[in-house]
Design a protein around this motif. Structure first.
Motif: not given
Length: 94
Positions: A1-23, A54-56
């Protein structure tokens, strides 16, 4: 798996994390933390997106009644982030 994270990756995860199953959220958040630790950002936006992730994620842990072990690494991660004024509120919320 690609482990490269950029600004867009972090931004997307910061918004999407609240919609995911906890696992699934834990897996992605742990990968993001690992990628950040390998290449700590000096870009203020990346630091803000990582802190917001992290906060989300902690919000997810709370609302999904996750075991406290899910949140412990995030508390440490937030504590270890640089003393950047742009994330002061995020660190406080954590």
């Amino acid at each position: 798996m690609n482990e490269y994270w950029d600004r867009t990756s972090y931004h997307f995860l910061s918004q999407a994390v609240i919609f995911l199953d906890i696992d699934n959220a834990k897996e992605l958040v742990d990968r993001a933390y690992s990628a950040y630790r390998k290449h700590p950002a000096i870009d203020t936006f990346i630091i803000q997106f990582v802190a917001l992730t992290a906060v989300n994620y902690l919000n997810c842990c709370y609302h999904q009644h996750a075991d406290k072990s899910y949140a412990l690494s995030t508390f440490k991660f937030l504590k270890d982030l640089p003393p950047e004024p742009a994330i002061g509120l995020n660190k406080l919320l954590g």
